[in-house]
Design an enzyme around this catalytic site. Structure first.
Site: not given
Ligand code: KIV
Length: 272
Positions: A52-53, A91, A123, A190
């Site tokens: 989700d980044s 994610d 998460e 993290e």
């Molecule tokens: O969204 C993301 O990129 C992440 C990673 C940093 C683990 O959750």
């Protein structure tokens, strides 16, 4: 029947568990599109996470909160099409699983049906354990995520190191055991102290994948734009940059602009 022939090279959940059992580190990176997925898959990355980044790297938001499940599905389809060997995980974005177990199942089933990816990451610990357990019961592989959980940024008040104090570290260790017991096949840790990363790693039989969690976790993950040097001044302590693509791209585009302006591109040889 072709569809019943399994591909021995494809990274699966049992293979990831085997890596931990055999002491082989898991190499994970994020990816959000077909072109990058193809390159990373060819390089031997074990897991491609459509993080989700993508809210930050693809859409330019300052947090991960605004990205929607629809957007994540579009990104993930491209990554799946570009991948032959790596496991691909989506994610689960903020708002796609928080309200109920039913919502989590509905979102995750949609993800699997509409993208063809291999599983999801979520998460949270105790507060989402029933949802995680239900997804696993439905046959959907789930990677957990503890420590800094960017979807909680407003509650934290920033992106600082987590679990520095004993109470939070104890909660994290308990959550990690709960995630394993609920059936998660791996867990991201993290931005936590390295000693805690080691403790959790030693306590679990599922792999831990660290980002800013020190050298003792069973694997590592980085955001691909960060490790390729495309994220400007974002240089946290945990980040190692393996290329300087940001500068190279700007330099190449600059060169192109000059060529066009000076009528040096295209030449007749580059024309029909
Ligand atoms: O969204 C993301 O990129 C992440 C990673 C940093 C683990 O959750």
């Amino acid at each position: 029947m072709q569809y019943l022939i399994s591909d021995d090279h494809k990274i699966t959940v049992p293979r990831i568990l085997q890596m931990k059992a055999e002491g082989e580190k898991v190499a994970m990176l994020t990816a959000y599109d077909y072109t990058m997925a193809r390159l990373l898959d060819a390089a031997g990355v074990d897991i491609l996470l459509v993080g989700d980044s993508g809210a930050n790297t693809m859409a330019g938001y300052s947090t991960t909160l605004p990205i929607t499940l629809d957007e994540m599905i579009v990104y993930t389809r491209g990554v799946v099409r570009g991948t032959k060997r790596a496991m691909v995980l989506l994610d689960m974005p903020f708002g796609s699983y928080q309200s109920s177990v039913e919502e989590a199942v509905k979102s995750a089933v949609r993800v699997i049906k509409e993208t063809g990816c291999d599983g999801v990451k979520m998460e949270g610990g105790l507060e989402h354990i029933n949802a995680i357990r239900r997804l696993v019961e439905c046959g959907i592989p789930v990677m957990g995520h503890l420590g800094l959980q960017p979807q909680r940024v407003n509650a934290y008040g920033g992106f600082a190191l987590r679990a520095k104090d004993e109470a939070e570290a104890a909660r994290l260790k308990a959550d990690a055991c709960l995630l394993q017991e609920a059936g998660c096949f791996a867990v991201v840790l993290e931005k936590i102290p390295a000693a805690l990363g080691r403790e959790v790693t030693n306590a679990l039989h599922i792999p831990t994948i660290g980002i800013g969690a020190g050298p003792y976790t069973d694997g590592q993950v980085l955001v691909v734009q960060d490790m390729l040097g495309m994220s400007g001044d974002f240089r946290p302590k945990f980040l190692r940059t393996y290329a300087n693509l940001g500068e190279q791209i700007t330099h190449a585009a600059n060169h192109y602009v000059a060529d066009v302006k000076q009528s040096e591109f295209p030449t007749l040889e580059e024309s029909y």
